[in-house]
Scaffold this motif. Sequence first.
Motif, PDB file in Angstrom:
ATOM      1  N   GLY A 238      11.028   2.364  -6.444  1.00 34.13           N
ATOM      2  CA  GLY A 238      10.980   1.042  -7.066  1.00 34.13           C
ATOM      3  C   GLY A 238      10.181   0.032  -6.275  1.00 34.13           C
ATOM      4  O   GLY A 238       9.816  -1.029  -6.799  1.00 34.13           O
ATOM      5  N   LYS A 239       9.888   0.359  -5.013  1.00 31.52           N
ATOM      6  CA  LYS A 239       9.158  -0.561  -4.144  1.00 31.52           C
ATOM      7  C   LYS A 239       7.645  -0.358  -4.215  1.00 31.52           C
ATOM      8  O   LYS A 239       6.900  -1.091  -3.566  1.00 31.52           O
ATOM      9  CB  LYS A 239       9.640  -0.390  -2.701  1.00 31.52           C
ATOM     10  CG  LYS A 239      11.125  -0.691  -2.522  1.00 31.52           C
ATOM     11  CD  LYS A 239      11.581  -0.449  -1.095  1.00 31.52           C
ATOM     12  CE  LYS A 239      13.071  -0.715  -0.938  1.00 31.52           C
ATOM     13  NZ  LYS A 239      13.533  -0.499   0.457  1.00 31.52           N
ATOM     14  N   LEU A 240       7.196   0.638  -4.978  1.00 30.47           N
ATOM     15  CA  LEU A 240       5.759   0.893  -5.086  1.00 30.47           C
ATOM     16  C   LEU A 240       5.043  -0.179  -5.900  1.00 30.47           C
ATOM     17  O   LEU A 240       3.877  -0.469  -5.666  1.00 30.47           O
ATOM     18  CB  LEU A 240       5.503   2.257  -5.724  1.00 30.47           C
ATOM     19  CG  LEU A 240       5.978   3.485  -4.946  1.00 30.47           C
ATOM     20  CD1 LEU A 240       5.740   4.752  -5.769  1.00 30.47           C
ATOM     21  CD2 LEU A 240       5.273   3.580  -3.600  1.00 30.47           C
ATOM     22  N   SER A 241       5.723  -0.743  -6.872  1.00 27.75           N
ATOM     23  CA  SER A 241       5.125  -1.781  -7.719  1.00 27.75           C
ATOM     24  C   SER A 241       4.653  -2.939  -6.852  1.00 27.75           C
ATOM     25  O   SER A 241       5.314  -3.291  -5.862  1.00 27.75           O
ATOM     26  CB  SER A 241       6.169  -2.267  -8.726  1.00 27.75           C
ATOM     27  OG  SER A 241       5.654  -3.245  -9.566  1.00 27.75           O
ATOM     28  N   PRO A 242       3.482  -3.506  -7.152  1.00 27.75           N
ATOM     29  CA  PRO A 242       2.715  -3.411  -8.401  1.00 27.75           C
ATOM     30  C   PRO A 242       1.655  -2.309  -8.434  1.00 27.75           C
ATOM     31  O   PRO A 242       0.832  -2.290  -9.347  1.00 27.75           O
ATOM     32  CB  PRO A 242       2.049  -4.779  -8.476  1.00 27.75           C
ATOM     33  CG  PRO A 242       1.787  -5.123  -7.042  1.00 27.75           C
ATOM     34  CD  PRO A 242       2.970  -4.594  -6.282  1.00 27.75           C
ATOM     35  N   VAL A 243       1.657  -1.392  -7.464  1.00 29.85           N
ATOM     36  CA  VAL A 243       0.695  -0.288  -7.511  1.00 29.85           C
ATOM     37  C   VAL A 243       1.085   0.643  -8.663  1.00 29.85           C
ATOM     38  O   VAL A 243       2.236   1.072  -8.753  1.00 29.85           O
ATOM     39  CB  VAL A 243       0.676   0.496  -6.187  1.00 29.85           C
ATOM     40  CG1 VAL A 243      -0.284   1.677  -6.270  1.00 29.85           C
ATOM     41  CG2 VAL A 243       0.296  -0.416  -5.030  1.00 29.85           C
ATOM     42  N   PRO A 244       0.166   0.992  -9.551  1.00 32.69           N
ATOM     43  CA  PRO A 244       0.489   1.872 -10.678  1.00 32.69           C
ATOM     44  C   PRO A 244       0.932   3.258 -10.205  1.00 32.69           C
ATOM     45  O   PRO A 244       0.362   3.824  -9.259  1.00 32.69           O
ATOM     46  CB  PRO A 244      -0.827   1.953 -11.460  1.00 32.69           C
ATOM     47  CG  PRO A 244      -1.567   0.712 -11.075  1.00 32.69           C
ATOM     48  CD  PRO A 244      -1.208   0.462  -9.639  1.00 32.69           C
ATOM     49  N   LEU A 245       1.935   3.803 -10.869  1.00 31.64           N
ATOM     50  CA  LEU A 245       2.495   5.115 -10.540  1.00 31.64           C
ATOM     51  C   LEU A 245       2.308   6.061 -11.718  1.00 31.64           C
ATOM     52  O   LEU A 245       2.596   5.697 -12.866  1.00 31.64           O
ATOM     53  CB  LEU A 245       3.984   4.992 -10.225  1.00 31.64           C
ATOM     54  CG  LEU A 245       4.776   6.298 -10.080  1.00 31.64           C
ATOM     55  CD1 LEU A 245       4.341   7.073  -8.840  1.00 31.64           C
ATOM     56  CD2 LEU A 245       6.279   6.019 -10.047  1.00 31.64           C
ATOM     57  N   LEU A 246       1.847   7.280 -11.425  1.00 33.78           N
ATOM     58  CA  LEU A 246       1.772   8.351 -12.420  1.00 33.78           C
ATOM     59  C   LEU A 246       2.698   9.472 -11.973  1.00 33.78           C
ATOM     60  O   LEU A 246       2.535  10.031 -10.884  1.00 33.78           O
ATOM     61  CB  LEU A 246       0.344   8.878 -12.554  1.00 33.78           C
ATOM     62  CG  LEU A 246       0.162  10.133 -13.429  1.00 33.78           C
ATOM     63  CD1 LEU A 246       0.601   9.874 -14.865  1.00 33.78           C
ATOM     64  CD2 LEU A 246      -1.289  10.616 -13.388  1.00 33.78           C
ATOM     65  N   VAL A 247       3.670   9.795 -12.805  1.00 34.95           N
ATOM     66  CA  VAL A 247       4.604  10.886 -12.539  1.00 34.95           C
ATOM     67  C   VAL A 247       4.223  12.072 -13.426  1.00 34.95           C
ATOM     68  O   VAL A 247       4.219  11.955 -14.657  1.00 34.95           O
ATOM     69  CB  VAL A 247       6.056  10.467 -12.827  1.00 34.95           C
ATOM     70  CG1 VAL A 247       7.014  11.655 -12.632  1.00 34.95           C
ATOM     71  CG2 VAL A 247       6.469   9.302 -11.933  1.00 34.95           C
TER      72      VAL A 247
END
Length: 307
Positions: A238-247
């Motif tokens: 949850g702390k990765l935002s605002p970097v976009p995440l692709l799962v």
Amino acid sequence: MKLRFVPLWLALVSWACAQTPNQPTLTPEDFRAALDDPNADLAQTIQGALGKGGGNQFFYFPTHDEPATPATWGFKFENVGFKSADGTPLHGWLIPKRGATERGTVVFSHGNAGSIGHHLGFVMWLVEAGYNVLMYDYRGFGKSGGSVDRRGMIDDVKAAFAYASQRRDLDVSRLVSFGHSLGGAKSVTALGEAPVKGLRAVVIDGAFASYRSMARIVGGRLGESLVTDELAPKDFVGKLSPVPLLVVHGSRDEVVPVSQGLQLFESAREPKTLFEVKAGRHGDSLSRDQGAFRKRMLAWLDGTLKG
């Protein structure tokens, strides 16, 4: 090499037998009872032998061989060395992009077995698509120094990004994190702890959310009781935002259930994207169907890096 969890109960039973030389012959029922009941006699012997969190080491299966290099695939590469935060020397390969257009630089964190030479198939297609790739071995793997350790390996991810960020020949404003399986878990925690300047995208493929959950899948309630969940990616995604995440996760992943990937996706904040690959398994979700999801990932990266 696919991520593999060597059957945990085999290792646990070997520990128990070593600690109790007069132990009578154990039956399959004894094994199952130990896995299902962490309070059983055999289970308590194993717990006493390993100690609190002693099962954490069962996540790692490093080798020090070099079955292939990028040159084996016909690609140029540079051997690189850098140090982790505690001074542990790390080894990696920097593979320059092919073609005239540089799309960005991918820092690849591999799965829990082997060394980087076993994992080339996960990244060479990115080199062909115009990405520089830095792949490296964690401590205790390949030609890197030290010994495997959860905290240290997470710091090794950070060290790889620090090294890439110092290269003057790379566009450090377009960094991408790509982690497969254990590498996805480690990178989520590392980047959640310490944001990286210039990081534009995080991609995880076949990653898990919880060490304890994975230990229970492999080793029952006993396995779960021997593993800690400190630094679990579920607490950092949850702390990765605002970097976009692709799962990315295969619906038939035989090693890390798709439910683990879905848990990470649900725990993440926007912006986030999910590729659930129908019939995908642990090592082939992006390559199956003539690379259909590779094309989708490249399109996603194009849009993310231009955003």
